[in-house]
Design a protein around this motif. Structure first.
Motif, PDB file in Angstrom:
ATOM      1  N   LYS A   6       0.832  -1.207   0.000  1.00  0.00           N
ATOM      2  CA  LYS A   6       0.000   0.000   0.000  1.00  0.00           C
ATOM      3  C   LYS A   6       0.869   1.261   0.000  1.00  0.00           C
ATOM      4  CE  LYS A   6      -3.996  -2.005   2.414  1.00  0.00           C
ATOM      5  NZ  LYS A   6      -4.824  -1.942   3.649  1.00  0.00           N
ATOM      6  N   ILE A   7       1.949   1.224   0.783  1.00  0.00           N
ATOM      7  CA  ILE A   7       2.870   2.370   0.833  1.00  0.00           C
ATOM      8  C   ILE A   7       3.492   2.607  -0.540  1.00  0.00           C
ATOM      9  CG2 ILE A   7       5.085   3.147   1.756  1.00  0.00           C
ATOM     10  CD1 ILE A   7       4.307   1.865   4.423  1.00  0.00           C
ATOM     11  N   LEU A   8       3.941   1.545  -1.187  1.00  0.00           N
ATOM     12  CA  LEU A   8       4.536   1.677  -2.518  1.00  0.00           C
ATOM     13  C   LEU A   8       3.535   2.225  -3.526  1.00  0.00           C
ATOM     14  CD1 LEU A   8       6.736  -1.535  -2.934  1.00  0.00           C
ATOM     15  CD2 LEU A   8       7.483   0.805  -2.497  1.00  0.00           C
ATOM     16  N   LYS A 150      15.195  -0.456  -3.702  1.00  0.00           N
ATOM     17  CA  LYS A 150      14.011  -1.139  -4.216  1.00  0.00           C
ATOM     18  C   LYS A 150      12.894  -0.155  -4.556  1.00  0.00           C
ATOM     19  CE  LYS A 150      14.940  -5.182  -1.283  1.00  0.00           C
ATOM     20  NZ  LYS A 150      14.424  -6.031  -0.171  1.00  0.00           N
ATOM     21  N   THR A 151      12.850   0.957  -3.823  1.00  0.00           N
ATOM     22  CA  THR A 151      11.741   1.895  -3.952  1.00  0.00           C
ATOM     23  C   THR A 151      11.945   2.908  -5.061  1.00  0.00           C
ATOM     24  OG1 THR A 151      11.294   1.692  -1.584  1.00  0.00           O
ATOM     25  CG2 THR A 151      10.322   3.571  -2.725  1.00  0.00           C
ATOM     26  N   TYR A 152      13.142   3.480  -5.170  1.00  0.00           N
ATOM     27  CA  TYR A 152      13.364   4.581  -6.117  1.00  0.00           C
ATOM     28  C   TYR A 152      13.168   4.199  -7.577  1.00  0.00           C
ATOM     29  CZ  TYR A 152      14.885   7.857  -2.523  1.00  0.00           C
ATOM     30  OH  TYR A 152      14.916   8.712  -1.455  1.00  0.00           O
ATOM     31  N   PRO A 153      13.573   2.988  -8.020  1.00  0.00           N
ATOM     32  CA  PRO A 153      13.250   2.640  -9.420  1.00  0.00           C
ATOM     33  C   PRO A 153      11.748   2.664  -9.712  1.00  0.00           C
ATOM     34  CG  PRO A 153      14.950   1.180  -8.583  1.00  0.00           C
ATOM     35  CD  PRO A 153      14.470   1.989  -7.414  1.00  0.00           C
ATOM     36  N   LEU A 154      10.939   2.253  -8.730  1.00  0.00           N
ATOM     37  CA  LEU A 154       9.489   2.303  -8.926  1.00  0.00           C
ATOM     38  C   LEU A 154       9.005   3.746  -8.996  1.00  0.00           C
ATOM     39  CD1 LEU A 154       6.767   0.793  -9.065  1.00  0.00           C
ATOM     40  CD2 LEU A 154       6.655   0.959  -6.567  1.00  0.00           C
ATOM     41  N   LEU A 155       9.560   4.614  -8.144  1.00  0.00           N
ATOM     42  CA  LEU A 155       9.162   6.017  -8.171  1.00  0.00           C
ATOM     43  C   LEU A 155       9.616   6.696  -9.469  1.00  0.00           C
ATOM     44  CD1 LEU A 155       9.867   7.150  -4.494  1.00  0.00           C
ATOM     45  CD2 LEU A 155       7.807   6.167  -5.489  1.00  0.00           C
ATOM     46  N   ALA A 159       7.482   8.655 -12.419  1.00  0.00           N
ATOM     47  CA  ALA A 159       7.845   9.888 -13.116  1.00  0.00           C
ATOM     48  C   ALA A 159       7.825   9.681 -14.625  1.00  0.00           C
ATOM     49  CB  ALA A 159       9.222  10.352 -12.662  1.00  0.00           C
ATOM     50  N   SER A 160       8.283   8.515 -15.065  1.00  0.00           N
ATOM     51  CA  SER A 160       8.298   8.209 -16.500  1.00  0.00           C
ATOM     52  C   SER A 160       6.884   8.141 -17.059  1.00  0.00           C
ATOM     53  CB  SER A 160       9.013   6.880 -16.744  1.00  0.00           C
ATOM     54  OG  SER A 160      10.264   6.866 -16.117  1.00  0.00           O
TER      55      SER A 160
END
Length: 464
Positions: A6-8, A150-155, A159-160
């Motif tokens: 949920k956080i992701l 693990k989190t920043y690539p998803l963020l 953005a993409s």
């Protein structure tokens, strides 16, 4: 769905909404400044130097004081309300009065440019304030370096997708058939502007709702929480200059904006010659957002994970300046090669302009794709790897000020070069030399910072 998922999802949604809105604002601000309210891309350096630069310093000083006194969550909500109020007031109260100013004299023209600069500055502050300083500042305090990888690539994927989705939205909003269906919002470009502003405000409010639920899910007493600093703003800036890692990061951010902005002014001027109508101009910028977004998604899935996980921080951080060096070099060569294309290849003026539009579009799309994945990921990851105080002070000063200092420096250079050359396109040669030189310096700084991070790892501190 468990708590972490949920956080992701909430973090991804906030990144997506804010980036869709910013990509739309970027198309709007350029169209208003260059074609609608302005007469040339030559006004952009003035807007950056005398508007965006002091505005960023002022807003960073204000955010520094607010974050020391209030929770970062409350500052985020307050900033969102301020942005929404400005855009709605501009669209429904101020913009309808501007046609009368366009027909006025010199005083009216000066006031018109002031209004255009105000809109440009607020659009520029959207991403650094809401996304870079407040949202990522909130996330940075709550996650560990292992979670960040693990989190920043998803963020960055959010953005993409944001950039990719903004393109079709702008294209649809500026299409004639869709504008006719919503004629009650206004006719022509006015209706398109109103519709896009309404969508931007809605996206901002949705991001605030997601931020509210994210705050409730994440533990406010997380072990990664950084103690609030009570030192003055100037002391924070001084502290950043004392850290070699932060000095290198600051120059990397400044160099990125200088190198890119010097070419952007020239590209927007070329684009105006190709599309003199505001609606067509904004429509093409929407197409570029779509293409750059698609390339950004491809980079997020294929290139960024490979470089970050297999090749390391330095390789990922080098990708953006190398791409910029190649594409910007080709653009400047053909921009200065008018005689060559006419005498040797036999191109007409229209064919030359079309070639420049293609090369400028290629640079626009590839560089933004690299920036929004590899550059931003490596920058945010570097923050996480720094000690607690450097993490906090560096995030505020570098993201809040250095980015604007970079654009302000590029604007100062552009103003001087245009004045000496007599026109925007006439300044291409010295601007190209400066842009390439700054990019080479950027590459050198990345290599040095990579060595520093590796040294930190070898000494037993937090590292890549």
């Amino acid at each position: 769905m468990n708590r972490f998922k949920k956080i992701l999802l909430l973090m991804f949604s906030i990144t997506l909404f804010l980036n869709v809105a910013f990509a739309m604002l970027r198309s709007l601000r350029n169209t208003l400044a260059v074609v609608d309210l302005g007469s040339s891309a030559a006004v952009i350096p003035y807007f950056e130097l005398f508007g965006a630069l002091p505005g960023s310093i002022l807003i960073t000083w204000m955010l520094s004081g607010l974050i020391d006194r209030c929770s970062i969550q409350r500052v985020y909500y307050g900033a969102m309300i301020a942005f929404a109020a400005f855009f709605l007031s501009f669209t429904f109260l101020l913009y309808p009065l501007l046609p009368a100013l366009k027909a006025g004299g010199e005083g009216a023209s000066f006031l018109l440019q002031g209004i255009s600069m105000g809109f440009y500055v607020v659009c520029e502050l959207w991403k650094p304030v809401l996304l870079s300083i407040l949202f990522f500042g909130f996330v940075m305090r709550r996650i560990s370096p292992e979670e960040a990888k693990k989190t920043y690539p998803l963020l960055m994927l959010g953005a993409s997708l944001g950039s990719a989705l903004a393109g079709p939205i702008v294209t649809v909003c500026t299409s004639g058939s869709f504008g006719d269906a919503l004629s009650y919002m206004g006719k022509g470009w006015s209706g398109s502007l109103t519709l896009m502003i309404m969508i931007i405000v809605l996206l901002g409010l949705l991001s605030a709702c997601c931020f509210f639920y994210l705050d409730r899910l994440m533990n406010p007493l997380s072990a990664r929480e950084i103690p609030e600093s009570q030192c003055r703003f100037l002391e924070k800036v001084s502290y950043c200059f004392q850290s070699r890692e932060l000095r290198l990061m600051g120059w990397i951010v400044i160099a990125d904006y200088i190198a890119y902005s010097l070419a952007e002014v020239l590209f927007l001027e070329v684009l105006k010659q190709k599309y003199p109508d505001p609606k067509d101009y904004c429509h093409y910028l929407g197409i570029l957002s779509t293409l750059s977004g698609a390339l950004t998604i491809a980079s997020a899935f294929l290139l960024a994970p490979t470089l970050l996980q297999r090749k390391g921080w330095t390789a990922a951080a080098l990708a953006t300046p190398v791409i910029l060096l190649l594409t910007e070099g080709a653009f400047f060569v053909f921009l200065r090669g008018r005689f060559f294309t006419e005498q040797w290849i036999g191109w007409s003026a229209d064919e030359w302009i079309q070639c420049l539009v293609v090369l400028g579009s290629l640079q626009y799309c590839l560089c933004r794709a690299a920036k929004y994945t590899l550059f931003d990921s490596s920058k945010e990851l570097a923050y996480v790897l720094l000690p607690a105080r450097e993490k906090r002070e560096g995030k505020l000063v570098i993201d809040g000020m250095c980015a604007r200092v970079g654009r302000g420096s590029a604007s100062f250079l552009s103003i001087g070069l245009i004045a000496l050359s007599g026109s925007v396109l006439g300044s291409a040669l010295p601007a190209g030399i400066l842009a390439i030189g700054v990019t080479c310096s950027w590459i050198t700084s990345v290599l040095r910072l990579g060595d520093r991070l590796e040294s930190t790892a070898a000494s037993g501190k937090e590292a890549v």
